[in-house]
Design a protein around this motif. Structure first.
Motif, short mmCIF file in Angstrom:
data_model
loop_
_atom_site.label_atom_id
_atom_site.label_comp_id
_atom_site.label_asym_id
_atom_site.label_seq_id
_atom_site.Cartn_x
_atom_site.Cartn_y
_atom_site.Cartn_z
N ASP A 28 21.71 43.47 35.00
CA ASP A 28 21.69 42.05 35.06
C ASP A 28 22.94 41.43 34.71
N ILE A 29 23.53 41.54 33.36
CA ILE A 29 24.45 41.03 32.41
C ILE A 29 25.68 41.86 33.26
N LYS A 30 25.71 42.97 33.41
CA LYS A 30 27.07 43.56 34.06
C LYS A 30 27.41 42.76 35.58
N GLN A 31 26.05 42.72 36.13
CA GLN A 31 26.55 41.94 37.48
C GLN A 31 27.07 40.60 37.46
N ARG A 32 26.45 39.95 36.53
CA ARG A 32 26.72 38.42 36.08
C ARG A 32 28.31 38.38 35.69
N MET A 33 28.56 39.29 35.01
CA MET A 33 30.05 39.34 34.53
C MET A 33 30.92 39.91 35.69
N LYS A 34 30.59 40.57 36.38
CA LYS A 34 31.42 41.06 37.58
C LYS A 34 31.46 39.99 38.59
N ASP A 35 30.53 39.15 38.89
CA ASP A 35 30.48 37.99 39.61
C ASP A 35 31.40 36.86 39.09
N ARG A 36 31.52 36.54 37.86
CA ARG A 36 32.17 35.62 37.28
C ARG A 36 33.74 36.17 37.21
N LEU A 37 33.95 37.39 37.04
CA LEU A 37 35.65 37.86 36.84
C LEU A 37 36.71 37.23 37.72
N PRO A 38 36.39 36.99 38.96
CA PRO A 38 37.61 36.43 39.70
C PRO A 38 37.72 34.98 39.24
N ARG A 39 36.83 34.31 38.79
CA ARG A 39 37.35 32.84 38.58
C ARG A 39 37.89 32.90 37.27
N ILE A 40 37.34 33.88 36.21
CA ILE A 40 37.99 33.92 35.06
C ILE A 40 39.37 34.25 35.12
N ILE A 41 39.80 35.18 35.75
CA ILE A 41 41.05 35.79 36.13
C ILE A 41 41.97 34.46 36.59
N GLU A 42 41.50 33.77 37.59
CA GLU A 42 42.15 32.34 37.78
C GLU A 42 42.61 31.38 36.80
N LEU A 43 41.50 31.53 35.92
CA LEU A 43 41.52 30.26 34.86
C LEU A 43 42.30 30.60 33.81
N LYS A 44 42.44 32.16 33.47
CA LYS A 44 43.63 32.88 32.59
C LYS A 44 44.92 32.38 33.17
N ALA A 45 45.08 32.93 34.42
CA ALA A 45 46.39 32.73 35.28
C ALA A 45 46.99 31.31 34.85
N GLU A 105 45.41 44.24 24.63
CA GLU A 105 46.29 45.53 25.03
C GLU A 105 46.30 45.49 26.70
N LYS A 106 45.29 44.90 27.27
CA LYS A 106 45.06 44.90 28.66
C LYS A 106 45.64 43.57 29.33
N ALA A 107 45.90 42.65 28.44
CA ALA A 107 46.07 41.18 29.14
C ALA A 107 47.55 41.29 29.99
N LYS A 108 47.72 40.48 30.95
CA LYS A 108 48.69 40.30 31.65
C LYS A 108 49.68 39.38 31.03
N PRO A 109 51.12 39.54 31.44
CA PRO A 109 51.97 38.61 30.79
C PRO A 109 51.69 37.20 31.14
N GLY A 110 51.84 36.19 30.18
CA GLY A 110 51.55 34.86 30.63
C GLY A 110 50.23 34.43 30.17
N GLU A 111 49.24 35.58 29.81
CA GLU A 111 48.01 35.17 29.42
C GLU A 111 47.81 34.59 27.88
N TRP A 112 46.96 33.75 27.64
CA TRP A 112 46.87 33.34 26.13
C TRP A 112 45.89 34.18 25.42
N LEU A 113 46.35 34.68 24.25
CA LEU A 113 45.41 35.21 23.25
C LEU A 113 45.40 34.97 21.91
N GLN A 114 44.38 34.90 21.07
CA GLN A 114 44.51 34.36 19.72
C GLN A 114 44.66 35.38 18.73
#
Length: 123
Positions: A28-45, A105-114
């Protein structure tokens, strides 16, 4: 059935139920995380969220778009980190810190990291 055999039988049943529950939960967790991923990518971008040094999402500035989504993702990540920590005999905090390094390590250029000191940097 003698008492020792009965106790072993019951222990096996309890462990089996626990493992079945854990696998159902994690699926269930894996599916929820997969479902949220596109929006998370947008918010990071958009620079609204980044990855903190604990392996969790965090808001970089004052814009709190999708706060419920971020909180839900972090809750699931913490559940996963606790499960991994239990398997590895460590703490969820250590697992999160290790995951933060992998994410960086896998972050895309422009993404914010702490960084470990709490400073936000753009990759």
């Amino acid at each position: 059935m003698n008492q020792t055999r009965y106790l072993w039988f019951m222990a096996t049943v309890v462990v089996g139920v626990f493992l079945f529950s854990a696998s159902a939960c994690c699926g269930d967790i894996k599916q929820r995380m997969k479902d949220r991923l596109p929006r998370i990518i947008e918010l990071k971008a958009a620079g609204i969220i980044g990855e903190n040094s604990q392996g969790l999402l965090a808001f970089v500035g004052g814009d709190r778009q999708e706060q419920a989504l971020v909180e839900a993702e972090n809750k699931d990540r913490q559940l996963v980190y606790r499960a991994i920590a239990q398997q590895q005999g460590t703490t969820a905090a250590v697992v999160g810190q290790r995951r933060a390094l992998q994410i960086a390590e896998k972050a895309k250029p422009g993404e914010w990291l702490q960084d470990a000191g709490g400073k936000w940097v753009q990759k």
